[in-house]
Design a protein around this motif. Structure first.
Motif, PDB file in Angstrom:
ATOM      1  N   ARG A 160      17.610 -51.754 -39.447  1.00 56.06           N
ATOM      2  CA  ARG A 160      17.634 -50.309 -39.628  1.00 56.06           C
ATOM      3  C   ARG A 160      18.407 -49.652 -38.484  1.00 56.06           C
ATOM      4  NH1 ARG A 160      16.942 -49.520 -44.497  1.00 56.06           N
ATOM      5  NH2 ARG A 160      16.771 -47.313 -43.912  1.00 56.06           N
ATOM      6  N   PHE A 161      19.165 -48.608 -38.806  1.00 58.01           N
ATOM      7  CA  PHE A 161      19.931 -47.913 -37.769  1.00 58.01           C
ATOM      8  C   PHE A 161      19.910 -46.407 -38.011  1.00 58.01           C
ATOM      9  CE2 PHE A 161      23.076 -48.476 -41.128  1.00 58.01           C
ATOM     10  CZ  PHE A 161      23.709 -47.248 -41.155  1.00 58.01           C
ATOM     11  N   GLU A 162      20.119 -45.665 -36.927  1.00 61.93           N
ATOM     12  CA  GLU A 162      20.296 -44.221 -36.972  1.00 61.93           C
ATOM     13  C   GLU A 162      21.442 -43.859 -36.044  1.00 61.93           C
ATOM     14  OE1 GLU A 162      16.834 -42.008 -36.000  1.00 61.93           O
ATOM     15  OE2 GLU A 162      15.834 -42.383 -37.912  1.00 61.93           O
ATOM     16  N   ILE A 163      22.363 -43.065 -36.547  1.00 61.62           N
ATOM     17  CA  ILE A 163      23.487 -42.592 -35.738  1.00 61.62           C
ATOM     18  C   ILE A 163      23.450 -41.075 -35.721  1.00 61.62           C
ATOM     19  CG2 ILE A 163      25.998 -42.489 -35.510  1.00 61.62           C
ATOM     20  CD1 ILE A 163      26.171 -45.165 -36.905  1.00 61.62           C
ATOM     21  N   ARG A 164      23.422 -40.520 -34.521  1.00 64.18           N
ATOM     22  CA  ARG A 164      23.407 -39.058 -34.359  1.00 64.18           C
ATOM     23  C   ARG A 164      24.825 -38.580 -34.044  1.00 64.18           C
ATOM     24  NH1 ARG A 164      19.417 -35.102 -32.825  1.00 64.18           N
ATOM     25  NH2 ARG A 164      17.874 -36.778 -33.001  1.00 64.18           N
ATOM     26  N   LEU A 165      25.281 -37.563 -34.757  1.00 66.43           N
ATOM     27  CA  LEU A 165      26.595 -36.994 -34.510  1.00 66.43           C
ATOM     28  C   LEU A 165      26.535 -35.487 -34.649  1.00 66.43           C
ATOM     29  CD1 LEU A 165      28.784 -37.232 -37.649  1.00 66.43           C
ATOM     30  CD2 LEU A 165      26.659 -38.486 -37.602  1.00 66.43           C
ATOM     31  N   PRO A 166      27.412 -34.770 -33.940  1.00 66.13           N
ATOM     32  CA  PRO A 166      27.411 -33.312 -34.066  1.00 66.13           C
ATOM     33  C   PRO A 166      27.813 -32.897 -35.470  1.00 66.13           C
ATOM     34  CG  PRO A 166      29.313 -34.063 -32.811  1.00 66.13           C
ATOM     35  CD  PRO A 166      28.429 -35.255 -32.998  1.00 66.13           C
ATOM     36  N   ALA A 167      27.168 -31.857 -35.985  1.00 67.07           N
ATOM     37  CA  ALA A 167      27.531 -31.359 -37.310  1.00 67.07           C
ATOM     38  C   ALA A 167      28.985 -30.902 -37.280  1.00 67.07           C
ATOM     39  CB  ALA A 167      26.620 -30.210 -37.708  1.00 67.07           C
TER      40      ALA A 167
ATOM     41  N   ALA B 148      37.818 -40.262 -33.757  1.00 71.99           N
ATOM     42  CA  ALA B 148      36.464 -40.165 -33.225  1.00 71.99           C
ATOM     43  C   ALA B 148      35.589 -41.256 -33.827  1.00 71.99           C
ATOM     44  CB  ALA B 148      35.873 -38.791 -33.535  1.00 71.99           C
ATOM     45  N   ALA B 149      34.671 -41.779 -33.014  1.00 69.92           N
ATOM     46  CA  ALA B 149      33.785 -42.846 -33.474  1.00 69.92           C
ATOM     47  C   ALA B 149      32.366 -42.558 -32.994  1.00 69.92           C
ATOM     48  CB  ALA B 149      34.257 -44.197 -32.964  1.00 69.92           C
ATOM     49  N   PHE B 150      31.412 -42.825 -33.855  1.00 70.29           N
ATOM     50  CA  PHE B 150      30.004 -42.639 -33.541  1.00 70.29           C
ATOM     51  C   PHE B 150      29.302 -43.960 -33.840  1.00 70.29           C
ATOM     52  CE2 PHE B 150      31.957 -38.872 -35.342  1.00 70.29           C
ATOM     53  CZ  PHE B 150      31.784 -37.933 -34.333  1.00 70.29           C
ATOM     54  N   ALA B 151      28.466 -44.428 -32.923  1.00 74.10           N
ATOM     55  CA  ALA B 151      27.918 -45.774 -33.080  1.00 74.10           C
ATOM     56  C   ALA B 151      26.471 -45.861 -32.620  1.00 74.10           C
ATOM     57  CB  ALA B 151      28.768 -46.776 -32.296  1.00 74.10           C
ATOM     58  N   ALA B 152      25.789 -46.886 -33.113  1.00 72.66           N
ATOM     59  CA  ALA B 152      24.433 -47.216 -32.700  1.00 72.66           C
ATOM     60  C   ALA B 152      24.162 -48.654 -33.102  1.00 72.66           C
ATOM     61  CB  ALA B 152      23.411 -46.276 -33.341  1.00 72.66           C
ATOM     62  N   SER B 153      23.153 -49.262 -32.493  1.00 69.48           N
ATOM     63  CA  SER B 153      22.784 -50.632 -32.828  1.00 69.48           C
ATOM     64  C   SER B 153      21.601 -50.642 -33.788  1.00 69.48           C
ATOM     65  CB  SER B 153      22.435 -51.419 -31.565  1.00 69.48           C
ATOM     66  OG  SER B 153      23.579 -51.564 -30.740  1.00 69.48           O
TER      67      SER B 153
ATOM     68  N   LEU C  60      23.632 -34.120 -36.991  1.00 70.83           N
ATOM     69  CA  LEU C  60      23.316 -34.824 -38.218  1.00 70.83           C
ATOM     70  C   LEU C  60      22.880 -36.237 -37.842  1.00 70.83           C
ATOM     71  CD1 LEU C  60      26.326 -33.805 -40.519  1.00 70.83           C
ATOM     72  CD2 LEU C  60      24.011 -32.839 -40.515  1.00 70.83           C
ATOM     73  N   ILE C  61      21.873 -36.757 -38.536  1.00 72.65           N
ATOM     74  CA  ILE C  61      21.401 -38.119 -38.306  1.00 72.65           C
ATOM     75  C   ILE C  61      21.707 -38.949 -39.548  1.00 72.65           C
ATOM     76  CG2 ILE C  61      19.427 -39.596 -37.824  1.00 72.65           C
ATOM     77  CD1 ILE C  61      18.118 -37.236 -36.418  1.00 72.65           C
TER      78      ILE C  61
ATOM     79  N   TRP D  16      25.356 -64.407 -44.431  1.00 76.48           N
ATOM     80  CA  TRP D  16      26.568 -63.649 -44.738  1.00 76.48           C
ATOM     81  C   TRP D  16      26.475 -62.290 -44.077  1.00 76.48           C
ATOM     82  CZ3 TRP D  16      30.632 -65.492 -47.750  1.00 76.48           C
ATOM     83  CH2 TRP D  16      30.405 -66.739 -48.341  1.00 76.48           C
ATOM     84  N   SER D  17      27.529 -61.912 -43.397  1.00 73.37           N
ATOM     85  CA  SER D  17      27.577 -60.584 -42.811  1.00 73.37           C
ATOM     86  C   SER D  17      27.918 -59.582 -43.908  1.00 73.37           C
ATOM     87  CB  SER D  17      28.630 -60.528 -41.702  1.00 73.37           C
ATOM     88  OG  SER D  17      28.234 -61.328 -40.618  1.00 73.37           O
ATOM     89  N   ARG D  18      27.438 -58.362 -43.732  1.00 71.17           N
ATOM     90  CA  ARG D  18      27.682 -57.345 -44.740  1.00 71.17           C
ATOM     91  C   ARG D  18      27.963 -56.021 -44.051  1.00 71.17           C
ATOM     92  NH1 ARG D  18      22.503 -54.621 -45.629  1.00 71.17           N
ATOM     93  NH2 ARG D  18      20.869 -55.677 -44.433  1.00 71.17           N
ATOM     94  N   PRO D  19      28.727 -55.162 -44.703  1.00 76.88           N
ATOM     95  CA  PRO D  19      28.987 -53.846 -44.128  1.00 76.88           C
ATOM     96  C   PRO D  19      27.721 -52.999 -44.178  1.00 76.88           C
ATOM     97  CG  PRO D  19      29.895 -53.981 -46.337  1.00 76.88           C
ATOM     98  CD  PRO D  19      29.429 -55.352 -45.982  1.00 76.88           C
ATOM     99  N   PRO D  20      27.669 -51.933 -43.391  1.00 81.15           N
ATOM    100  CA  PRO D  20      26.467 -51.097 -43.390  1.00 81.15           C
ATOM    101  C   PRO D  20      26.326 -50.323 -44.695  1.00 81.15           C
ATOM    102  CG  PRO D  20      28.194 -50.098 -42.069  1.00 81.15           C
ATOM    103  CD  PRO D  20      28.683 -51.459 -42.442  1.00 81.15           C
ATOM    104  N   ALA D  21      25.089 -50.056 -45.073  1.00 79.55           N
ATOM    105  CA  ALA D  21      24.797 -49.242 -46.251  1.00 79.55           C
ATOM    106  C   ALA D  21      24.214 -47.917 -45.770  1.00 79.55           C
ATOM    107  CB  ALA D  21      23.809 -49.957 -47.159  1.00 79.55           C
ATOM    108  N   ILE D  22      24.916 -46.816 -46.057  1.00 75.73           N
ATOM    109  CA  ILE D  22      24.436 -45.490 -45.681  1.00 75.73           C
ATOM    110  C   ILE D  22      23.417 -45.028 -46.717  1.00 75.73           C
ATOM    111  CG2 ILE D  22      25.087 -43.131 -45.122  1.00 75.73           C
ATOM    112  CD1 ILE D  22      26.296 -45.244 -43.270  1.00 75.73           C
ATOM    113  N   GLU D  23      22.228 -44.663 -46.261  1.00 74.66           N
ATOM    114  CA  GLU D  23      21.159 -44.295 -47.184  1.00 74.66           C
ATOM    115  C   GLU D  23      20.733 -42.839 -47.086  1.00 74.66           C
ATOM    116  OE1 GLU D  23      18.089 -47.028 -46.178  1.00 74.66           O
ATOM    117  OE2 GLU D  23      19.059 -48.742 -47.148  1.00 74.66           O
ATOM    118  N   ARG D  24      20.883 -42.245 -45.913  1.00 71.34           N
ATOM    119  CA  ARG D  24      20.386 -40.878 -45.744  1.00 71.34           C
ATOM    120  C   ARG D  24      21.158 -40.156 -44.648  1.00 71.34           C
ATOM    121  NH1 ARG D  24      14.014 -40.245 -45.215  1.00 71.34           N
ATOM    122  NH2 ARG D  24      14.274 -41.076 -47.318  1.00 71.34           N
ATOM    123  N   VAL D  25      21.349 -38.846 -44.828  1.00 72.64           N
ATOM    124  CA  VAL D  25      21.913 -37.984 -43.795  1.00 72.64           C
ATOM    125  C   VAL D  25      21.017 -36.758 -43.703  1.00 72.64           C
ATOM    126  CG1 VAL D  25      23.891 -36.633 -43.034  1.00 72.64           C
ATOM    127  CG2 VAL D  25      24.261 -38.801 -44.250  1.00 72.64           C
TER     128      VAL D  25
END
Length: 249
Positions: free
Chosen positions: A85-92, A74-79, A54-55, A38-47
Motif C-alpha cells: 500500500r502507498f500514499e503520495i501527497r502532492l500539492p493540488a 515534476a515527480a512525486f514519490a513514496a515507498s 491531494l493524496i 512478477w513486478s507490476r506497475p502501480p494501481a491508482i485506487e483513490r485520490v
C-alpha cells in the motif's frame, strides 16, 4: 505499448467478456526476480483532497518506490509498505494535471500504461485513463462514467450501485444489458458514430458530443454536459474520452 480499442475488442470477445484489462507486466531484472515473482506497475485506487494537497493512494510491489511524473518534469514519490500500500501527497494543481505512474524495484523501473488525470485543480473529474480500455473514474460520477473512442470503436463504461444485477444501455437503436463486476464496474462496446448521439443509461439520457479534434498534445475542454479530453498513450496511441457531469443539464 499501443493498443487500439478495436484490437482490444477481439481479445475481449475471445475471452467472452467486454471489459478491458491492463497489459501483463514483465518480470523484473532485479529484486522480485529472485523469488520468481512478477513486478507490476502501480494501481491508482483513490485520490482525496487534504487541505491544499491531494493524496494519491493505491497498490504496488511490496516496499517498492512509486513515482508519479508529470510532463513538465515534476515527480512525486513514496515507498509502498510491506503490504504494497502507498500514499503520495502532492500539492493540488492550479489547473489540469496529467501524471504517469511507475514502480521502481531495485534498479528495475516498471512504467504503467495508465495515466492519472486530475481536472480543474481536483474540483473536476479525477480519472485513470487506460490506452485501449475503459477510463476508470475516481470521483463521484453518474451512471455513465465515460465514453472512450479511438476513432473506430467506442467504449462506454461506468459504475453501478452495489447489488445491481444489470445495467441497461441504449444507443443507436440498440438495447444492451451489461452485468457489473464485483466492484460494480461495467463496460460495453458501442457502434462507431460521427457527430453527437443520445445515449440512455440506467434511466438517464446523456448527449455524447462526438470525437475530440485530433491533437498530439493533451487537450481538455468543456463539451456539452461534461469534459472532453484528447490524449496520447504509450507508443503514440491516441484516444478521445468524454466524462459526463454528475448532475444533468
Amino acid at each position: 505499448m499501443k493498443r487500439a480499442i478495436l484490437s482490444t475488442v477481439a481479445a475481449v470477445l475471445a475471452a467472452a467478456a467486454v471489459a478491458c484489462s491492463p497489459a501483463a507486466p514483465r518480470q523484473a531484472e532485479t529484486g522480485p526476480e529472485a523469488d520468481g515473482d512478477w513486478s507490476r506497475p502501480p494501481a491508482i485506487e483513490r485520490v482525496e483532497r487534504a487541505g491544499s494537497a491531494l493524496i494519491v493512494s493505491g497498490a504496488a510491489e511490496s516496499q517498492a518506490r512509486v513515482v508519479l511524473r508529470s510532463d513538465d518534469g515534476a515527480a512525486f514519490a513514496a515507498s509502498a509498505d510491506p503490504r504494497g500500500r502507498f500514499e503520495i501527497r502532492l500539492p493540488a494543481p492550479v489547473g489540469h494535471l496529467l501524471l504517469r505512474p511507475e514502480t521502481q524495484v531495485g534498479q528495475d523501473t516498471i512504467p504503467s500504461p495508465d495515466r492519472l488525470l486530475i481536472l480543474a485543480a481536483g474540483q473536476g473529474p479525477i480519472v485513470v485513463l487506460r490506452p485501449g480500455g475503459a477510463t476508470r473514474r475516481l470521483d463521484a460520477a453518474p451512471a455513465l462514467g465515460a465514453i472512450d473512442s479511438d476513432g473506430r470503436m467506442r467504449l462506454a463504461s461506468g459504475r453501478a450501485a452495489p447489488g445491481t444485477d444489470g445495467v441497461e444501455v441504449r444507443s443507436g437503436g440498440e438495447i444492451l444489458q451489461v452485468a457489473p463486476d464485483a466492484q460494480g464496474r461495467w463496460s460495453v462496446m458501442l457502434a462507431p458514430r460521427e457527430g453527437s448521439e443520445q445515449i440512455h443509461v440506467a434511466g438517464r439520457d446523456f448527449t455524447w458530443p462526438g470525437e475530440a479534434a485530433p491533437s498530439r498534445d493533451l487537450t481538455v475542454e468543456r463539451s456539452g454536459s461534461g469534459w472532453r479530453i484528447r490524449w496520447t498513450g504509450p507508443g503514440g496511441a491516441r484516444q478521445s474520452t468524454w466524462l459526463p457531469d454528475l448532475a444533468g443539464p
